[in-house]
Motif scaffolding. Structure first.
Motif, PDB file in Angstrom:
ATOM      1  N   LEU A  25       0.847  -1.187   0.000  1.00 28.12           N
ATOM      2  CA  LEU A  25       0.000   0.000   0.000  1.00 28.12           C
ATOM      3  C   LEU A  25       0.882   1.237   0.000  1.00 28.12           C
ATOM      4  CD1 LEU A  25      -2.682  -0.980   2.655  1.00 28.12           C
ATOM      5  CD2 LEU A  25      -2.865  -1.095   0.171  1.00 28.12           C
ATOM      6  N   ASN A  26       0.454   2.272  -0.660  1.00 33.32           N
ATOM      7  CA  ASN A  26       1.192   3.529  -0.723  1.00 33.32           C
ATOM      8  C   ASN A  26       0.823   4.376   0.500  1.00 33.32           C
ATOM      9  OD1 ASN A  26       2.770   5.594  -1.609  1.00 33.32           O
ATOM     10  ND2 ASN A  26       1.423   6.221  -3.267  1.00 33.32           N
ATOM     11  N   LEU A  27       1.371   4.031   1.667  1.00 31.98           N
ATOM     12  CA  LEU A  27       0.986   4.673   2.916  1.00 31.98           C
ATOM     13  C   LEU A  27       1.595   6.062   3.097  1.00 31.98           C
ATOM     14  CD1 LEU A  27       1.291   1.588   5.269  1.00 31.98           C
ATOM     15  CD2 LEU A  27      -0.734   2.494   4.140  1.00 31.98           C
ATOM     16  N   GLU A  29       1.828   8.560   1.004  1.00 33.85           N
ATOM     17  CA  GLU A  29       1.000   9.603   0.410  1.00 33.85           C
ATOM     18  C   GLU A  29      -0.425   9.572   0.940  1.00 33.85           C
ATOM     19  OE1 GLU A  29       1.364   9.505  -3.823  1.00 33.85           O
ATOM     20  OE2 GLU A  29       3.533   9.350  -3.730  1.00 33.85           O
ATOM     21  N   GLY A  30      -0.765   8.553   1.719  1.00 30.31           N
ATOM     22  CA  GLY A  30      -2.075   8.481   2.337  1.00 30.31           C
ATOM     23  C   GLY A  30      -3.218   8.107   1.420  1.00 30.31           C
ATOM     24  N   ASP A  31      -2.925   7.608   0.216  1.00 32.26           N
ATOM     25  CA  ASP A  31      -4.018   7.281  -0.693  1.00 32.26           C
ATOM     26  C   ASP A  31      -4.405   5.805  -0.652  1.00 32.26           C
ATOM     27  OD1 ASP A  31      -1.919   6.123  -2.048  1.00 32.26           O
ATOM     28  OD2 ASP A  31      -2.139   7.324  -3.853  1.00 32.26           O
ATOM     29  N   ASP A  32      -3.657   4.971   0.055  1.00 33.06           N
ATOM     30  CA  ASP A  32      -3.954   3.548   0.228  1.00 33.06           C
ATOM     31  C   ASP A  32      -4.099   2.782  -1.081  1.00 33.06           C
ATOM     32  OD1 ASP A  32      -3.823   3.787   2.936  1.00 33.06           O
ATOM     33  OD2 ASP A  32      -5.971   3.743   3.274  1.00 33.06           O
ATOM     34  N   ARG A  33      -3.444   3.220  -2.116  1.00 32.55           N
ATOM     35  CA  ARG A  33      -3.478   2.482  -3.372  1.00 32.55           C
ATOM     36  C   ARG A  33      -2.427   1.378  -3.338  1.00 32.55           C
ATOM     37  NH1 ARG A  33      -3.841   6.945  -8.147  1.00 32.55           N
ATOM     38  NH2 ARG A  33      -5.111   8.389  -6.962  1.00 32.55           N
ATOM     39  N   VAL A  34      -2.715   0.303  -4.043  1.00 33.27           N
ATOM     40  CA  VAL A  34      -1.775  -0.807  -4.138  1.00 33.27           C
ATOM     41  C   VAL A  34      -0.695  -0.436  -5.149  1.00 33.27           C
ATOM     42  CG1 VAL A  34      -1.518  -3.228  -4.770  1.00 33.27           C
ATOM     43  CG2 VAL A  34      -3.539  -2.477  -3.517  1.00 33.27           C
ATOM     44  N   ARG A  35       0.554  -0.544  -4.695  1.00 34.47           N
ATOM     45  CA  ARG A  35       1.698  -0.220  -5.567  1.00 34.47           C
ATOM     46  C   ARG A  35       2.722  -1.343  -5.467  1.00 34.47           C
ATOM     47  NH1 ARG A  35      -0.340   3.866  -8.375  1.00 34.47           N
ATOM     48  NH2 ARG A  35      -0.695   5.748  -7.195  1.00 34.47           N
ATOM     49  N   GLY A  36       2.601  -2.354  -6.295  1.00 36.64           N
ATOM     50  CA  GLY A  36       3.575  -3.436  -6.325  1.00 36.64           C
ATOM     51  C   GLY A  36       3.474  -4.339  -5.112  1.00 36.64           C
ATOM     52  N   GLN A  37       4.619  -4.891  -4.719  1.00 37.80           N
ATOM     53  CA  GLN A  37       4.665  -5.798  -3.590  1.00 37.80           C
ATOM     54  C   GLN A  37       5.692  -5.317  -2.573  1.00 37.80           C
ATOM     55  OE1 GLN A  37       5.466  -9.508  -5.625  1.00 37.80           O
ATOM     56  NE2 GLN A  37       3.316 -10.089  -5.420  1.00 37.80           N
ATOM     57  N   THR A  38       5.557  -5.807  -1.350  1.00 38.26           N
ATOM     58  CA  THR A  38       6.472  -5.433  -0.286  1.00 38.26           C
ATOM     59  C   THR A  38       6.766  -6.666   0.559  1.00 38.26           C
ATOM     60  OG1 THR A  38       6.853  -3.868   1.506  1.00 38.26           O
ATOM     61  CG2 THR A  38       4.617  -4.704   1.274  1.00 38.26           C
ATOM     62  N   ALA A  42       9.216  -3.653   5.610  1.00 38.19           N
ATOM     63  CA  ALA A  42       8.200  -2.802   4.988  1.00 38.19           C
ATOM     64  C   ALA A  42       6.826  -3.461   5.075  1.00 38.19           C
ATOM     65  CB  ALA A  42       8.563  -2.521   3.535  1.00 38.19           C
ATOM     66  N   ALA A  43       6.761  -4.769   4.928  1.00 41.47           N
ATOM     67  CA  ALA A  43       5.494  -5.482   5.064  1.00 41.47           C
ATOM     68  C   ALA A  43       5.006  -5.424   6.512  1.00 41.47           C
ATOM     69  CB  ALA A  43       5.647  -6.930   4.615  1.00 41.47           C
ATOM     70  N   MET A  44       5.929  -5.467   7.458  1.00 45.85           N
ATOM     71  CA  MET A  44       5.543  -5.370   8.870  1.00 45.85           C
ATOM     72  C   MET A  44       5.039  -3.968   9.202  1.00 45.85           C
ATOM     73  SD  MET A  44       5.669  -8.306  10.042  1.00 45.85           S
ATOM     74  CE  MET A  44       5.089  -7.753  11.613  1.00 45.85           C
ATOM     75  N   ARG A  45       5.652  -2.947   8.626  1.00 47.15           N
ATOM     76  CA  ARG A  45       5.175  -1.574   8.832  1.00 47.15           C
ATOM     77  C   ARG A  45       3.729  -1.452   8.345  1.00 47.15           C
ATOM     78  NH1 ARG A  45       9.271   0.738   7.064  1.00 47.15           N
ATOM     79  NH2 ARG A  45      10.136   1.312   9.071  1.00 47.15           N
ATOM     80  N   GLN A  46       3.451  -2.056   7.208  1.00 46.82           N
ATOM     81  CA  GLN A  46       2.106  -2.048   6.653  1.00 46.82           C
ATOM     82  C   GLN A  46       1.151  -2.856   7.530  1.00 46.82           C
ATOM     83  OE1 GLN A  46       1.670  -2.475   2.338  1.00 46.82           O
ATOM     84  NE2 GLN A  46       0.453  -4.288   2.779  1.00 46.82           N
ATOM     85  N   GLU A 127      13.212  -3.338  14.085  1.00 46.25           N
ATOM     86  CA  GLU A 127      12.339  -2.455  14.847  1.00 46.25           C
ATOM     87  C   GLU A 127      11.797  -1.346  13.957  1.00 46.25           C
ATOM     88  OE1 GLU A 127      12.920   0.574  18.526  1.00 46.25           O
ATOM     89  OE2 GLU A 127      13.532  -1.498  18.871  1.00 46.25           O
ATOM     90  N   LEU A 128      10.559  -0.947  14.229  1.00 49.18           N
ATOM     91  CA  LEU A 128       9.949   0.170  13.521  1.00 49.18           C
ATOM     92  C   LEU A 128       9.150   0.996  14.513  1.00 49.18           C
ATOM     93  CD1 LEU A 128       6.610  -0.496  12.807  1.00 49.18           C
ATOM     94  CD2 LEU A 128       7.793  -2.314  11.630  1.00 49.18           C
ATOM     95  N   THR A 129       8.841   2.219  14.122  1.00 41.40           N
ATOM     96  CA  THR A 129       8.030   3.084  14.975  1.00 41.40           C
ATOM     97  C   THR A 129       6.662   3.284  14.324  1.00 41.40           C
ATOM     98  OG1 THR A 129       8.902   5.084  13.937  1.00 41.40           O
ATOM     99  CG2 THR A 129      10.024   4.295  15.923  1.00 41.40           C
TER     100      THR A 129
END
Length: 136
Positions: A25-27, A29-38, A42-46, A127-129
């Motif tokens: 997800l394109n988090l 920019e806040g538009d929640d569009r799907v953009r490729g794979q992660t 990065a997947a954990m952040r999502q 770790e992530l915030t």
């Protein structure tokens, strides 16, 4: 007649951890569009973003173990809300087996009726915030 245990069940099966590869997800920019794979961190952040922004029990598509309960904090005193937010976010995130711990909660009251919380999430990938605003 009760069947006996077959040798297949005793043959040393290994349980493999599933990969974290998912649609991205394109988090930013806040538009929640799907953009490729992660994958990985990065997947954990999502995943953390989705868990803390999904109200538990509101959506039939998610199991009752997914999401966080924050809506019922509205109208409660801030002395109750802050420790309850910490407990509920920790509980919601630890339901994911890839999350090891949640710590470092910092609460801020930017305006009346709003609590801003930031915290650190320890995962198997690093770790992530994360942060969340809750109306109370």
């Amino acid at each position: 007649m009760i069947p006996s245990v077959t040798p297949l069940l005793n043959s040393g099966l290994k349980i493999a951890e599933q990969p974290t590869l998912t649609w991205g997800l394109n988090l930013q920019e806040g538009d929640d569009r799907v953009r490729g794979q992660t994958d990985n961190l990065a997947a954990m952040r999502q995943a953390v973003y989705k868990i803390i922004n999904t109200e538990r029990y509101n959506y039939l598509i998610y199991s009752y173990a997914y999401g966080v309960e924050l809506a019922d904090l509205f109208g409660q005193p801030v002395s109750f809300v802050c420790p309850e937010i910490e407990r509920r976010i920790t509980e919601a995130l630890l339901a994911d087996s890839r999350i090891i711990g949640v710590s470092g909660f910092v609460f801020d009251l930017p305006r009346r009726g709003v609590v801003h919380v930031s915290f650190a999430v320890q995962t198997v990938f690093g770790e992530l915030t994360a942060e969340k605003e809750v109306n109370y």
